[in-house]
Design an enzyme around this catalytic site. Structure first.
Site, PDB file in Angstrom:
ATOM      1  N   ASN A 109       0.861  -1.183   0.000  1.00  0.00           N
ATOM      2  CA  ASN A 109       0.000   0.000   0.000  1.00  0.00           C
ATOM      3  C   ASN A 109       0.893   1.228   0.000  1.00  0.00           C
ATOM      4  O   ASN A 109       2.026   1.178   0.486  1.00  0.00           O
ATOM      5  CB  ASN A 109      -0.888   0.015   1.250  1.00  0.00           C
ATOM      6  N   HIS A 111       1.028   5.236   1.269  1.00  0.00           N
ATOM      7  CA  HIS A 111       0.373   6.091   2.269  1.00  0.00           C
ATOM      8  C   HIS A 111       1.091   7.445   2.320  1.00  0.00           C
ATOM      9  O   HIS A 111       2.321   7.490   2.349  1.00  0.00           O
ATOM     10  CB  HIS A 111       0.444   5.396   3.641  1.00  0.00           C
ATOM     11  N   SER A 138       5.096   6.701   2.202  1.00  0.00           N
ATOM     12  CA  SER A 138       5.641   5.389   2.555  1.00  0.00           C
ATOM     13  C   SER A 138       4.953   4.321   1.721  1.00  0.00           C
ATOM     14  O   SER A 138       3.738   4.375   1.519  1.00  0.00           O
ATOM     15  CB  SER A 138       5.355   5.061   4.036  1.00  0.00           C
ATOM     16  N   ASP A 147      -2.139   0.553   8.040  1.00  0.00           N
ATOM     17  CA  ASP A 147      -0.929   1.370   7.874  1.00  0.00           C
ATOM     18  C   ASP A 147       0.188   0.966   8.833  1.00  0.00           C
ATOM     19  O   ASP A 147       1.002   1.809   9.231  1.00  0.00           O
ATOM     20  CB  ASP A 147      -1.245   2.868   8.062  1.00  0.00           C
TER      21      ASP A 147
HETATM   22  C1  GRF Z   1      -2.325   8.789  -2.525  1.00  0.00           C
HETATM   23  O1  GRF Z   1      -1.956   9.998  -1.910  1.00  0.00           O
HETATM   24  C2  GRF Z   1      -2.013   7.617  -1.637  1.00  0.00           C
HETATM   25  O2  GRF Z   1      -0.936   7.839  -0.787  1.00  0.00           O
HETATM   26  C3  GRF Z   1      -3.284   7.470  -0.826  1.00  0.00           C
HETATM   27  O3  GRF Z   1      -4.316   7.805  -1.714  1.00  0.00           O
HETATM   28  C4  GRF Z   1      -3.820   8.672  -2.731  1.00  0.00           C
HETATM   29  C5  GRF Z   1      -4.186   8.041  -4.054  1.00  0.00           C
HETATM   30  O4  GRF Z   1      -3.970   8.893  -5.152  1.00  0.00           O
HETATM   31  N1  GRF Z   1      -3.374   6.132  -0.301  1.00  0.00           N
HETATM   32  P1  GRF Z   1      -4.137   8.340  -6.628  1.00  0.00           P
HETATM   33  O5  GRF Z   1      -5.542   7.755  -6.769  1.00  0.00           O
HETATM   34  O6  GRF Z   1      -3.087   7.308  -6.867  1.00  0.00           O
HETATM   35  O7  GRF Z   1      -3.971   9.547  -7.517  1.00  0.00           O
END
Ligand code: GRF
Length: 191
Positions: A109, A111, A138, A147
């Site tokens: 994932n 984050h 991260s 997370d």
């Molecule tokens: C990113 O900031 C990611 O860290 C979080 O959700 C957002 C997704 O953005 N989990 P995208 O859909 O990839 O543009």
């Protein structure tokens, strides 16, 4: 080189999916995206997948009576396409224990904070509100606790005095797009 097979789960814009699609286009990158699943029918990431010629499926959580049944439907698809790894890229659903178990050590994932700081759904806002001087992004292995899995790669970003949540998230996104392909490569090379 045999490219390893990756499924990507999204809920929205999919800019991180795009970064992975672009990385996978290189002959020497060790992964190919074999399918994209969105739980939201109108996610723009579905268009990105189709534009790249990648099978794109909607698995709408609202069509399932329980989290477990929704996750099983996603797993059926991941297995059908013989995915070996899963990348969550802006996927906004909590996964069941069974799903997390099935992909343990093989699911990432991304984050928008320097974990373990600012877990949860408002990481960028929370970093600003806390008066932090820096934050970042991260990529981590997914475990049952949100997370909290092992961090594979991180990038740091300074928080500027005049930052808004939007401006800061924009700069975090730029780093995410570099970081996610690197982290997936690290995971694959370790497997
Ligand atoms: C990113 O900031 C990611 O860290 C979080 O959700 C957002 C997704 O953005 N989990 P995208 O859909 O990839 O543009």
């Amino acid at each position: 080189m045999k490219k390893r097979r990756v499924g990507v789960l999204i809920s929205g814009n999919g800019s991180n999916l795009q970064a992975l699609i672009d990385a996978c286009a290189a002959a020497d990158y060790p992964a190919q995206i074999v399918l994209v699943i969105s739980n939201k029918p109108d996610a723009y990431g579905l268009v990105r997948a189709k534009n790249a010629g990648i099978p794109a499926h909607i698995v709408n959580h609202k069509d399932y009576a329980s989290r477990e049944e929704f996750d099983i439907a996603m797993n059926v698809l991941l297995n059908k396409y013989e995915a070996e790894f899963v990348c969550l890229a802006g996927f906004m659903r909590i996964l069941s224990a069974g799903f997390v178990d099935a992909w343990q050590g093989r699911m990432l994932n991304i984050h928008p904070s320097l974990l373990p700081d600012f877990k949860g759904g408002h990481a960028v806002r929370d970093a600003l509100a806390a008066g932090a001087k820096e934050t970042g992004c991260s990529v981590h292995l997914v475990t049952e606790e949100m997370d909290a899995g092992e961090v594979i790669a991180q990038a740091k970003i300074s928080i500027l005095t005049d930052d808004s949540e939007e401006k800061l998230h924009q700069r975090i996104h730029e780093q995410e797009h570099l970081l996610y392909p690197q982290a997936l490569k690290i995971l694959i090379n370790n497997n």
